[in-house]
Design a protein around this motif. Structure first.
Motif: not given
Lengths: 285, 293
Positions: B180-190
């Motif tokens: 989960l920590q490796a999931v890019p934050r930018s995708i989530i924010e998008a």
């Protein structure tokens, strides 16, 4: 604007507290069995056999642990702790040594039968001792190794996980280092001692943590080959503390033993958390 | 992958590899070969001679209702253990991932049941649900539920599943949390900008990204449930009641050491060897997949 978006992704206020609440509840539920065992190890037998037992520790901690450590049920728990320590360290050290040397041979040499040996070792990768217990037991009995440390240790170091791990690691080491060793006229063993081993330090430590826990927690194998109570390991010895038939088990002493059996691996995991996680992730790759 | 630079000589590498080859040969290949050999014979009751029966032991096993029942028990048991350890772990990891600052503390708190041996976990859960002194069974009794895993096969199965899954939650949590920590934050924010709420983001974006980890954990948890839960079963139920918790590994043990039925036990070992082989292939498929990433 930017702050607002972060607010949508990372919880604030009520949502944050709710998340904490869920986590704390999860931790408590997971802790409960251990808490109960700890409480049981600090109260008297009558308090346990008249349910419900208390959920808060009593004042018998020292008495129960002294009774367990120095008297036990079949054998003092101190003896079993010693056996477990020898077995766990023996398995971890033995496996690391034979894997380091064989990985070195496979990666840094070209010799006849290299591929065959590699596959032979590789085949042992996933087969647990549980699957081949009867014939392995016969081998150990044939060597006269029942009730011995060799018998406890050897069959459990015959697995390739560590070898595979070191092989993968050696392959990532730049060729220039071996070239430099060639140029300087270093022998293979000098290269192994002075370059490879120091570079593998972290991997070795991480693997040690994993293997120590693996060895400490063995159950079936010690159960089969240690018929003499003085050779019992603590994890398998607890089951032997329960009386057969209708007698009532000595719960405070048994629970004190369970707690004692948990302490070494738990201390290893908590104190070397970073190495442990690294070892876990590496050894499963 | 091969090294370009190697050392010369063949005697030294043979000496270096010899200890592992020797130990593997004596404690691994020879016993495994013995298992295959013994599976073709039926020893007489006195152990003096044995009679060659070819695949007779296997034929007998496959027709044996107890063995088939044990297969079914193992399938049910490992499915339940896998689910009961992965779902709570994933849930806790998702929760911990939202708590940026204190995630590390929760990780430390959740990590250490992993270090508790399955056999000890068995003793702890057996103590909680003990029919005479167990706290949980006592409170269940107060609520009007008569818990008795010594007689009730379903309750026995529930208990061994819970005890086996318990320590495993830590392990799965660690892997899910790292993924989960490796999931890019930018995708989530998008996705958040597009108006997707938390659980929608979780199911449409995060969960698919976790699939390599999930697949890996599925395989290792099945392997765990098959082979490493012997301690739990032996301490809590000893395979009972009426064999309702006799998983395959337990049956190899009880037929081989308790009933001394060596031919059948060896044949069962061979069948387990095949199961392990199959799972290994699955795991390799996973490794290959990861290399392509």
């Amino acid at each position: 604007m930017a702050r607002e978006i972060t607010g949508m992704v990372e919880r604030r206020g009520f949502g944050l507290w709710l998340t904490h609440l869920v986590m704390i509840a999860g931790v408590l539920v997971i802790f409960f069995p251990i808490w109960l065992a700890f409480v049981a190890s600090t109260v008297t037998q009558p308090e346990i056999v008249r349910p419900p037992m208390p959920l808060w520790p009593g004042d018998q901690l020292i008495e129960n642990y002294t009774a367990a450590l120095f008297a036990g049920v079949n054998v003092p728990v101190l003896t079993m702790l010693g056996n477990s320590l020898i077995m766990a360290v023996g398995i971890a050290v033995g496996k690391i040594i034979i894997s380091l040397t064989s990985a070195f041979a496979i990666v840094y040499f070209r010799f006849p039968g290299r591929n065959m040996f590699f596959w032979l070792i590789f085949l042992t990768l996933m087969l647990p001792v549980e699957v081949r217990i009867v014939p392995t037991y016969e081998v150990i009995a044939g060597f006269g190794m029942l009730n011995s440390y060799q018998g406890l240790i050897f069959p459990l170091i015959a697995s390739a996980t560590a070898t595979f791990l070191f092989r993968q690691f050696f392959l990532t080491i730049p060729d220039e280092l071996a070239e430099a060793a060639h140029v300087d006229g270093a022998s293979p063993m000098q290269f192994f001692w002075d370059i490879l081993l120091p570079m593998s330090r972290t991997n070795i430590a991480a693997l040690f943590v994993i293997l120590f826990i693996y060895g400490w927690n063995q159950y079936l194998w010690p159960l089969l080959i240690t018929t003499d109570p003085s050779m019992n390991t603590i994890v398998m010895g607890i089951r032997q503390m329960f009386p057969s038939g209708d007698d009532v088990a000595d719960w405070p002493v048994i629970m004190a033993t369970s707690i004692l059996a948990m302490i070494p691996p738990v201390v290893v995991v908590i104190s070397m958390q970073k190495l442990f996680i690294r070892g876990l992730v590496d050894s499963e790759k | 992958m091969e090294k370009r630079v190697t050392f010369k000589g063949w005697l030294l590498p043979l000496c270096l590899i010899a200890p592992q080859v020797f130990i593997s040969a004596v404690f691994f290949f020879y016993p495994a070969g013995q298992a295959v050999w013994q599976s073709l014979f039926i020893p007489d009751p006195f152990g003096l001679s044995s009679q060659f029966v070819g695949l007779g032991n296997f034929e007998y096993l496959l027709g044996d209702p107890y063995y088939r029942a044990s297969f079914l028990t193992t399938a049910v048991f490992s499915t339940l253990v896998t689910l009961a350890s992965m779902i709570p772990a994933l849930f806790l990891a998702v929760m911990a991932d939202r708590l940026v600052k204190s995630a590390g503390t929760y990780r430390t708190l959740l990590i250490w049941p992993y270090a508790v041996a399955p056999a000890i976990a068995g003793v702890l859960w057996m103590f909680m649900f003990n029919t005479r002194v167990g706290v949980v069974s006592w409170y269940l009794g107060q609520l009007g539920y008569d818990w008795n895993h010594v007689l009730n096969g379903t309750e026995a199965m529930g208990l061994v599943v819970a005890a086996s899954a318990w320590g495993r939650i830590s392990y799965n949590f660690l892997f899910f949390f790292a993924a989960l920590q490796a999931v890019p934050r930018s995708i989530i924010e998008a996705a958040a900008i597009d108006g997707a709420r938390f659980w929608r983001r979780f199911f449409t974006i995060v969960l698919p990204l976790l699939s390599p980890t999930t697949f890996f954990l599925l395989v290792v948890n099945i392997v765990y449930a098959f082979f490493e839960t012997f301690g739990v079963i032996h301490t809590i139920t000893a395979g009972g009641p009426q064999q309702s918790t006799t998983i395959l590994v337990y049956k190899v043990f009880s037929d081989g050491f308790v009933s001394q039925d060596l031919g059948s036990s060896a044949a069962q070992s061979v069948i387990l060897l095949l199961v392990v082989g199959l799972l290994t292939v699955l795991q390799f498929k996973y490794i290959e997949k990861r290399v392509h990433y």
